[in-house]
Design a protein around this motif. Structure first.
Motif, PDB file in Angstrom:
ATOM      1  N   GLY A  21      -6.819 -19.074  20.689  1.00 47.08           N
ATOM      2  CA  GLY A  21      -7.498 -19.172  19.191  1.00 47.08           C
ATOM      3  C   GLY A  21      -6.620 -19.561  18.385  1.00 47.08           C
ATOM      4  O   GLY A  21      -6.955 -20.312  17.469  1.00 47.08           O
ATOM      5  N   LEU A  22      -5.365 -18.810  18.613  1.00 46.81           N
ATOM      6  CA  LEU A  22      -4.354 -19.555  17.419  1.00 46.81           C
ATOM      7  C   LEU A  22      -3.988 -20.911  17.560  1.00 46.81           C
ATOM      8  O   LEU A  22      -4.064 -21.776  16.494  1.00 46.81           O
ATOM      9  N   LEU A  23      -3.971 -21.409  18.762  1.00 49.04           N
ATOM     10  CA  LEU A  23      -3.527 -22.911  18.892  1.00 49.04           C
ATOM     11  C   LEU A  23      -4.833 -23.565  18.520  1.00 49.04           C
ATOM     12  O   LEU A  23      -4.639 -24.909  18.223  1.00 49.04           O
ATOM     13  N   ALA A  24      -6.051 -23.434  18.521  1.00 52.69           N
ATOM     14  CA  ALA A  24      -7.080 -23.954  17.954  1.00 52.69           C
ATOM     15  C   ALA A  24      -7.557 -23.712  16.389  1.00 52.69           C
ATOM     16  O   ALA A  24      -8.516 -24.217  16.080  1.00 52.69           O
ATOM     17  N   ASP A  25      -6.648 -22.970  15.775  1.00 52.02           N
ATOM     18  CA  ASP A  25      -6.804 -22.635  14.209  1.00 52.02           C
ATOM     19  C   ASP A  25      -8.119 -22.056  14.095  1.00 52.02           C
ATOM     20  O   ASP A  25      -9.140 -22.279  13.190  1.00 52.02           O
ATOM     21  N   GLN A  26      -8.442 -20.899  15.109  1.00 54.66           N
ATOM     22  CA  GLN A  26      -9.754 -20.182  14.699  1.00 54.66           C
ATOM     23  C   GLN A  26      -9.247 -18.905  13.905  1.00 54.66           C
ATOM     24  O   GLN A  26      -8.126 -18.686  13.793  1.00 54.66           O
ATOM     25  N   LYS A  27     -10.487 -18.167  13.718  1.00 52.83           N
ATOM     26  CA  LYS A  27     -10.338 -16.801  12.690  1.00 52.83           C
ATOM     27  C   LYS A  27     -10.030 -16.030  13.749  1.00 52.83           C
ATOM     28  O   LYS A  27     -10.912 -15.487  14.400  1.00 52.83           O
ATOM     29  N   LEU A  28      -8.859 -15.039  13.769  1.00 49.88           N
ATOM     30  CA  LEU A  28      -8.927 -13.881  14.610  1.00 49.88           C
ATOM     31  C   LEU A  28      -8.342 -12.545  13.670  1.00 49.88           C
ATOM     32  O   LEU A  28      -7.645 -12.664  12.955  1.00 49.88           O
ATOM     33  N   LEU A  29      -9.071 -11.424  14.208  1.00 50.73           N
ATOM     34  CA  LEU A  29      -8.888 -10.251  13.764  1.00 50.73           C
ATOM     35  C   LEU A  29      -8.481  -9.362  14.778  1.00 50.73           C
ATOM     36  O   LEU A  29      -8.996  -9.302  15.794  1.00 50.73           O
ATOM     37  N   LEU A  30      -7.166  -8.860  14.788  1.00 50.98           N
ATOM     38  CA  LEU A  30      -6.590  -8.029  15.718  1.00 50.98           C
ATOM     39  C   LEU A  30      -7.037  -6.400  15.271  1.00 50.98           C
ATOM     40  O   LEU A  30      -6.893  -6.330  14.187  1.00 50.98           O
ATOM     41  N   THR A  31      -7.610  -5.587  16.095  1.00 54.92           N
ATOM     42  CA  THR A  31      -7.969  -4.404  15.628  1.00 54.92           C
ATOM     43  C   THR A  31      -7.283  -3.530  16.795  1.00 54.92           C
ATOM     44  O   THR A  31      -6.951  -3.691  17.971  1.00 54.92           O
ATOM     45  N   ALA A  32      -6.814  -2.174  16.194  1.00 61.62           N
ATOM     46  CA  ALA A  32      -6.339  -1.174  17.091  1.00 61.62           C
ATOM     47  C   ALA A  32      -6.408   0.223  16.236  1.00 61.62           C
ATOM     48  O   ALA A  32      -6.690   0.344  14.826  1.00 61.62           O
ATOM     49  N   SER A  33      -6.505   1.490  16.952  1.00 61.84           N
ATOM     50  CA  SER A  33      -6.614   2.428  16.432  1.00 61.84           C
ATOM     51  C   SER A  33      -5.340   2.958  15.646  1.00 61.84           C
ATOM     52  O   SER A  33      -5.334   3.896  14.846  1.00 61.84           O
ATOM     53  N   ASP A  34      -4.307   2.563  16.188  1.00 59.56           N
ATOM     54  CA  ASP A  34      -2.941   2.712  15.877  1.00 59.56           C
ATOM     55  C   ASP A  34      -2.456   1.610  15.226  1.00 59.56           C
ATOM     56  O   ASP A  34      -2.063   0.751  15.586  1.00 59.56           O
ATOM     57  N   PRO A  35      -2.065   1.703  13.517  1.00 58.03           N
ATOM     58  CA  PRO A  35      -1.863   0.604  12.912  1.00 58.03           C
ATOM     59  C   PRO A  35      -0.372   0.341  13.231  1.00 58.03           C
ATOM     60  O   PRO A  35       0.088  -0.798  13.141  1.00 58.03           O
ATOM     61  N   VAL A  37       1.041  -0.611  16.069  1.00 55.88           N
ATOM     62  CA  VAL A  37       1.029  -1.491  17.061  1.00 55.88           C
ATOM     63  C   VAL A  37       0.388  -3.055  16.538  1.00 55.88           C
ATOM     64  O   VAL A  37       0.809  -4.060  17.229  1.00 55.88           O
ATOM     65  N   LEU A  38      -0.079  -2.923  15.304  1.00 55.42           N
ATOM     66  CA  LEU A  38      -0.761  -4.125  14.776  1.00 55.42           C
ATOM     67  C   LEU A  38       0.346  -5.216  14.691  1.00 55.42           C
ATOM     68  O   LEU A  38       0.315  -6.376  15.034  1.00 55.42           O
ATOM     69  N   VAL A  39       1.296  -5.116  13.995  1.00 52.13           N
ATOM     70  CA  VAL A  39       2.234  -5.769  13.387  1.00 52.13           C
ATOM     71  C   VAL A  39       3.303  -6.448  14.613  1.00 52.13           C
ATOM     72  O   VAL A  39       3.250  -7.811  14.689  1.00 52.13           O
ATOM     73  N   PRO A  40       3.728  -5.563  15.653  1.00 56.48           N
ATOM     74  CA  PRO A  40       4.331  -6.191  16.615  1.00 56.48           C
ATOM     75  C   PRO A  40       3.294  -7.085  17.349  1.00 56.48           C
ATOM     76  O   PRO A  40       3.712  -8.095  17.919  1.00 56.48           O
ATOM     77  N   ALA A  41       2.060  -6.704  17.484  1.00 53.50           N
ATOM     78  CA  ALA A  41       1.204  -7.570  18.454  1.00 53.50           C
ATOM     79  C   ALA A  41       1.146  -8.802  17.754  1.00 53.50           C
ATOM     80  O   ALA A  41       0.929  -9.985  18.660  1.00 53.50           O
ATOM     81  N   ALA A  56      -1.771 -20.750   9.713  1.00 55.79           N
ATOM     82  CA  ALA A  56      -2.834 -20.195   9.135  1.00 55.79           C
ATOM     83  C   ALA A  56      -2.225 -19.113   8.372  1.00 55.79           C
ATOM     84  O   ALA A  56      -1.512 -18.516   8.441  1.00 55.79           O
ATOM     85  N   THR A  57      -3.342 -18.553   7.508  1.00 53.83           N
ATOM     86  CA  THR A  57      -2.907 -17.111   6.724  1.00 53.83           C
ATOM     87  C   THR A  57      -2.754 -16.002   7.791  1.00 53.83           C
ATOM     88  O   THR A  57      -3.334 -15.889   8.993  1.00 53.83           O
ATOM     89  N   TYR A  58      -1.711 -15.225   7.616  1.00 49.60           N
ATOM     90  CA  TYR A  58      -1.094 -14.606   8.588  1.00 49.60           C
ATOM     91  C   TYR A  58      -0.991 -13.128   7.690  1.00 49.60           C
ATOM     92  O   TYR A  58      -0.165 -13.047   6.728  1.00 49.60           O
ATOM     93  N   ILE A  59      -1.620 -12.114   7.957  1.00 45.03           N
ATOM     94  CA  ILE A  59      -1.482 -10.689   7.386  1.00 45.03           C
ATOM     95  C   ILE A  59      -1.574  -9.904   8.626  1.00 45.03           C
ATOM     96  O   ILE A  59      -2.669  -9.450   9.387  1.00 45.03           O
ATOM     97  N   PRO A  60      -0.411  -9.462   9.096  1.00 43.96           N
ATOM     98  CA  PRO A  60      -0.053  -8.578  10.311  1.00 43.96           C
ATOM     99  C   PRO A  60      -1.040  -7.238  10.426  1.00 43.96           C
ATOM    100  O   PRO A  60      -1.235  -6.746  11.116  1.00 43.96           O
ATOM    101  N   TYR A  61      -1.017  -6.571   9.115  1.00 42.43           N
ATOM    102  CA  TYR A  61      -1.867  -5.479   8.960  1.00 42.43           C
ATOM    103  C   TYR A  61      -2.249  -5.330   7.571  1.00 42.43           C
ATOM    104  O   TYR A  61      -1.633  -5.286   6.696  1.00 42.43           O
TER     105      TYR A  61
END
Length: 105
Positions: A21-35, A37-41, A56-61
């Protein structure tokens, strides 16, 4: 990387899917119940792309306090630019309650 993605409950197939998805420039939302781990992921996904750059736009959390549910619905359904954004899992619950399909998320 394995402990990090295990904490997100992502297997190899999901990680490969996200990388594609990243390589194809798609919109990706990472979700986690523990914030925490979002930035390292998000950083790990970008590191897997090396030597390519993620442009693309990058907002880790993105904290839930900065994004109303209506704004999240707009981001998901109407944004034309690709992004990689990490959000708390509770942020998506109002969207599912409003009828947004979990497959879209």
């Amino acid at each position: 990387l394995e402990p990090l993605f295990r904490s997100l409950h992502y297997g190899a197939a999901e990680v490969v899917y996200l990388l594609l998805g990243l390589l194809a420039d798609q919109k990706l939302l990472l979700t986690a119940s523990d914030p925490a781990v979002l930035v390292p992921a998000a950083q790990a996904l970008r590191a897997l792309m090396l030597p390519l750059a993620h442009s693309a736009t990058y907002i880790p959390y993105l904290p839930p306090t900065l994004l109303a549910p209506s704004d999240m619905a707009t981001l998901i359904s109407e944004s034309t630019a690709p992004y990689l954004i990490g959000v708390h899992a509770s942020t998506l619950q109002p969207l599912v309650a409003e009828g947004l399909s979990p497959e879209v998320i």
